[in-house]
Structure formats: structure tokens, C-alpha cells
Design a protein around this motif. Structure first.
Motif, PDB file in Angstrom:
ATOM      1  N   VAL A   1     -31.116 -18.285   3.344  1.00  0.00           N
ATOM      2  CA  VAL A   1     -30.496 -18.625   2.059  1.00  0.00           C
ATOM      3  C   VAL A   1     -30.328 -20.131   1.932  1.00  0.00           C
ATOM      4  O   VAL A   1     -30.697 -20.736   0.914  1.00  0.00           O
ATOM      5  N   ALA A   2     -29.790 -20.771   2.949  1.00  0.00           N
ATOM      6  CA  ALA A   2     -29.589 -22.217   2.901  1.00  0.00           C
ATOM      7  C   ALA A   2     -30.909 -22.961   2.758  1.00  0.00           C
ATOM      8  O   ALA A   2     -31.019 -23.924   1.990  1.00  0.00           O
TER       9      ALA A   2
ATOM     10  N   ARG B   1     -22.190 -25.236  -1.554  1.00  0.00           N
ATOM     11  CA  ARG B   1     -21.804 -24.530  -2.770  1.00  0.00           C
ATOM     12  C   ARG B   1     -22.487 -25.208  -3.941  1.00  0.00           C
ATOM     13  O   ARG B   1     -22.555 -26.443  -4.009  1.00  0.00           O
ATOM     14  N   THR B   2     -23.029 -24.409  -4.855  1.00  0.00           N
ATOM     15  CA  THR B   2     -23.625 -24.913  -6.085  1.00  0.00           C
ATOM     16  C   THR B   2     -22.758 -24.394  -7.232  1.00  0.00           C
ATOM     17  O   THR B   2     -23.005 -23.320  -7.765  1.00  0.00           O
TER      18      THR B   2
ATOM     19  N   ARG C   1     -20.452 -19.112  -5.606  1.00  0.00           N
ATOM     20  CA  ARG C   1     -19.581 -18.952  -4.450  1.00  0.00           C
ATOM     21  C   ARG C   1     -20.001 -19.853  -3.288  1.00  0.00           C
ATOM     22  O   ARG C   1     -21.111 -20.391  -3.247  1.00  0.00           O
ATOM     23  N   LEU C   2     -19.103 -19.965  -2.339  1.00  0.00           N
ATOM     24  CA  LEU C   2     -19.341 -20.699  -1.101  1.00  0.00           C
ATOM     25  C   LEU C   2     -20.324 -19.922  -0.232  1.00  0.00           C
ATOM     26  O   LEU C   2     -20.214 -18.705  -0.079  1.00  0.00           O
ATOM     27  N   GLN C   3     -21.281 -20.624   0.368  1.00  0.00           N
ATOM     28  CA  GLN C   3     -22.266 -20.022   1.270  1.00  0.00           C
ATOM     29  C   GLN C   3     -22.060 -20.608   2.665  1.00  0.00           C
ATOM     30  O   GLN C   3     -21.991 -21.832   2.826  1.00  0.00           O
TER      31      GLN C   3
ATOM     32  N   GLU D   1      -9.526 -27.317  -4.133  1.00  0.00           N
ATOM     33  CA  GLU D   1     -10.647 -26.929  -4.990  1.00  0.00           C
ATOM     34  C   GLU D   1     -10.748 -25.406  -4.985  1.00  0.00           C
ATOM     35  O   GLU D   1     -10.992 -24.803  -3.942  1.00  0.00           O
ATOM     36  N   PRO D   2     -10.544 -24.750  -6.136  1.00  0.00           N
ATOM     37  CA  PRO D   2     -10.617 -23.286  -6.142  1.00  0.00           C
ATOM     38  C   PRO D   2     -12.015 -22.791  -5.830  1.00  0.00           C
ATOM     39  O   PRO D   2     -13.013 -23.454  -6.145  1.00  0.00           O
ATOM     40  N   LEU D   3     -12.098 -21.637  -5.213  1.00  0.00           N
ATOM     41  CA  LEU D   3     -13.375 -21.018  -4.879  1.00  0.00           C
ATOM     42  C   LEU D   3     -13.472 -19.658  -5.553  1.00  0.00           C
ATOM     43  O   LEU D   3     -12.504 -18.912  -5.570  1.00  0.00           O
ATOM     44  N   PRO D   4     -14.652 -19.307  -6.094  1.00  0.00           N
ATOM     45  CA  PRO D   4     -14.811 -17.994  -6.710  1.00  0.00           C
ATOM     46  C   PRO D   4     -15.119 -16.889  -5.718  1.00  0.00           C
ATOM     47  O   PRO D   4     -15.011 -15.706  -6.039  1.00  0.00           O
ATOM     48  N   GLY D   5     -15.552 -17.264  -4.509  1.00  0.00           N
ATOM     49  CA  GLY D   5     -15.905 -16.257  -3.524  1.00  0.00           C
ATOM     50  C   GLY D   5     -16.631 -16.882  -2.358  1.00  0.00           C
ATOM     51  O   GLY D   5     -16.782 -18.098  -2.268  1.00  0.00           O
ATOM     52  N   VAL D   6     -17.108 -16.029  -1.462  1.00  0.00           N
ATOM     53  CA  VAL D   6     -17.816 -16.498  -0.280  1.00  0.00           C
ATOM     54  C   VAL D   6     -18.896 -15.498   0.082  1.00  0.00           C
ATOM     55  O   VAL D   6     -18.767 -14.296  -0.191  1.00  0.00           O
ATOM     56  N   SER D   7     -19.965 -15.986   0.690  1.00  0.00           N
ATOM     57  CA  SER D   7     -21.054 -15.135   1.155  1.00  0.00           C
ATOM     58  C   SER D   7     -21.517 -15.631   2.513  1.00  0.00           C
ATOM     59  O   SER D   7     -21.616 -16.838   2.751  1.00  0.00           O
ATOM     60  N   GLY D   8     -21.803 -14.681   3.395  1.00  0.00           N
ATOM     61  CA  GLY D   8     -22.303 -15.019   4.713  1.00  0.00           C
ATOM     62  C   GLY D   8     -22.492 -13.754   5.520  1.00  0.00           C
ATOM     63  O   GLY D   8     -22.288 -12.643   5.025  1.00  0.00           O
ATOM     64  N   VAL D   9     -22.898 -13.908   6.776  1.00  0.00           N
ATOM     65  CA  VAL D   9     -22.992 -12.726   7.624  1.00  0.00           C
ATOM     66  C   VAL D   9     -21.625 -12.050   7.649  1.00  0.00           C
ATOM     67  O   VAL D   9     -20.580 -12.689   7.457  1.00  0.00           O
TER      68      VAL D   9
END
Length: 302
Positions: free
Chosen positions: A37-38, A75-76, A80-82, A103-111
Motif C-alpha cells: 500500500v505504501a 496520510r493523504t 485515514r492514517l496508514q 490533528e483529528p484522524l478519521p481512522g486507521v488501516s494496517g495489519v
């Protein structure tokens, strides 16, 4: 668990894509399958500019230990944060670091373990509600086993004359998986992929019956995506046939690894890809964050 679990190191923001790739590039390339992904996102940013995913500049960060990058995030906005895989201590330290930026975050994704650890740490620091939004599984191709017998028809690469059909199917696919609709009806997506031969169609007796998209080779990998068959044509073997065809073409193009993500909520697609020879690598989880009534705000995005 890494042996340095108790020493999370120091997280740092990185000033821009070029600096991020200079510092974290070797780390990302050290495991191109796990970091797919990165690698794909930063390649798109490099080719198409910093605003390809949204109206704000991307944000990048690295974790360094003994002068070497051992983890990274990006993050783009507004997405969400990757995260690359983290230990529990690293996730806690990252939550501290990012919470201090307010800084607010809408979510996160990862293993899965990493996303869960960060989501829990973020909830404890900010009071947001963290909800698993989707579970995905990353697969890599082992020995390709095409379906036998193949359905009637043949595989072919989509051309400009297929633009409207491809865009229409992309829109239908996006709606089925809950992705936001493309602002131009998917025409830009179709144009981009047709330009480099990135769409394969299964041409059935009555015209195109299924499609599969594939990325260009990057760091020795190709990733399949957006495999779609219209509902009226399902159950005839078209998805398996087009996936096998595009997988074979990816290997012929020089990919050492052919990858794809599946939604774990869809047992049909997971079973299909395993029959074709795809083998599980890791499970990934996407969390959505929702703000409390007061305090730090966050906008939930899928």
C-alpha cells in the motif's frame, strides 16, 4: 514480536514525499509485499502530484532506531492514517506523538494487530469511538491453477473503445463495495488504466462479461484489483477466468509477486482466489474513528 518491543524509538514527521522516500525508501523496499500500500500510494504521489488523493498535502512520518528507519506512517487527507506493522509499544508511542499534534484522524488501516493496537491507544488518548470498518486479507500468487474447463470466450486487454463499459463497471463495483463514487463517473479511472494496458476483459459469446484491473510492475510486484462481473453474468466462471488471465500476464510482465486484497466478508471471492493458487499473507483491518460529543473532533470516512 520484535526484540526491541520495550524501546519504541522516536517518531518524526518528514517534510514531503522526496524526503520520506529518501529516508524510508529502503525500508519499504525491504518487504515490498507487506508494504504494497505504501509503495503504491507514494508512487502515485510521485507521478501525479501531492493532491491526487485530496486537497491537502500528504503527511509522512518515520520511526528511527539507531539511525535506521524501522516503521513508517503516512496520510493523504481526508483519508485515514496508514501504518506499516508496529509493535504494541510503537503504536502507543505513535498515538502519543500524533495526539500532541492535535490533528483529528478519521481512522486507521494496517495489519490487524497494528491497527487494533493503534485504535485502542488513540481511543484512550482522545476519547474517540473506534469501530472496525472492514477486514481484508492480502494474498500472493503461488502456483497459478486456471479454472478447468474455462468458460466460453477469451481474455483481451481493454482498449479505448471499451472506455464507457469499463467506467460503468467500475462505478457498479465501487457501489457494491461501499466506496465513494468517482466524480467523473469512473471515466478518469478507466482512461488511466487503459492507457497502460491495466484492464483485462473476458470477452464472452455476447460481449465483455467480466473485468480485472492490475497495476504496473513496481518493486517486483503487481497488484490485482477491481475484479468485477455484472450480477446477471455471475456463476459462469468469468471472474475466475479473467483473474487467471491477468495473473498470468502479470507474471509474464516480470512480476516476482502477484498480489491482491480481498474483503473477508466475501467468502465467495476468498474461495475463488485460493482455488486459483493465491495464498494468504496477512490480514489487514480498517478502523473508523468517530468523535465524542466534546473535545477532539474527527470525521468518519470509509
Amino acid at each position: 514480536m520484535r526484540s526491541d518491543e520495550g524501546n519504541p524509538g522516536a517518531w518524526q514527521l518528514v517534510g514531503g514525499l522526496d524526503e520520506f522516500l529518501r529516508r524510508a525508501g529502503d525500508f519499504l523496499l525491504s518487504q515490498p509485499v507487506l508494504h504494497t500500500v505504501a509503495l503504491r500510494v507514494t508512487d502515485e504521489l510521485r507521478k501525479r502530484g501531492p493532491y491526487v488523493y485530496g486537497p491537502r498535502e500528504p503527511v509522512f512520518g518515520v520511526l528511527e532506531r539507531a539511525g535506521a528507519v524501522t516503521a513508517a506512517f503516512f496520510r493523504t487527507p481526508p483519508h485515514r492514517l496508514q501504518l506499516t506493522p508496529l509493535t504494541g509499544a510503537e503504536a502507543e508511542a505513535l498515538a502519543d506523538f500524533l495526539a500532541a499534534l492535535d490533528e483529528p484522524l478519521p481512522g486507521v488501516s494496517g495489519v490487524h494487530d497494528t491497527a487494533a493496537a493503534f485504535a485502542g491507544a488513540w481511543q484512550r488518548r482522545t476519547g474517540v469511538t473506534t469501530t472496525p470498518y472492514s477486514r481484508q486479507r492480502l494474498y500472493r500468487l503461488g502456483t497459478l491453477t486456471p479454472p478447468e474447463p474455462a468458460p466460453p470466450g477469451r481474455a483481451r486487454v481493454a482498449v479505448a473503445a471499451d472506455r464507457e463499459q469499463v467506467a460503468c463497471w467500475y462505478g457498479e463495483f465501487s457501489e457494491e463495495v461501499g466506496a465513494p463514487p468517482a466524480p467523473d463517473g469512473g471515466l478518469g479511472w478507466a482512461d488511466d488504466r487503459i492507457a497502460f494496458g491495466g484492464i483485462t476483459l473476458w470477452e464472452g459469446p455476447d460481449g465483455p462479461a467480466s473485468m480485472a484491473a492490475a497495476t504496473p510492475v513496481l518493486a517486483g510486484t503487481v497488484r490485482l484489483a477491481d475484479v468485477y462481473t455484472p450480477a446477471r453474468l455471475r456463476g459462469r466462471g468469468y471472474a475466475g477466468a479473467v483473474t487467471a488471465a491477468v495473473s498470468r500476464a502479470a507474471s509474464a510482465a516480470g512480476a516476482a509477486e502477484v498480489l491482491l486484497f480481498t474483503d473477508l466478508a466475501n467468502p465467495t471471492s476468498n474461495a475463488l482466489y485460493q482455488r486459483l493458487g493465491y495464498r494468504p499473507v496477512r490480514d489487514f483491518t480498517v478502523y473508523r474513528f468517530e468523535a465524542p460529543a466534546t473535545g477532539l473532533t474527527a470525521t468518519a470516512t470509509p
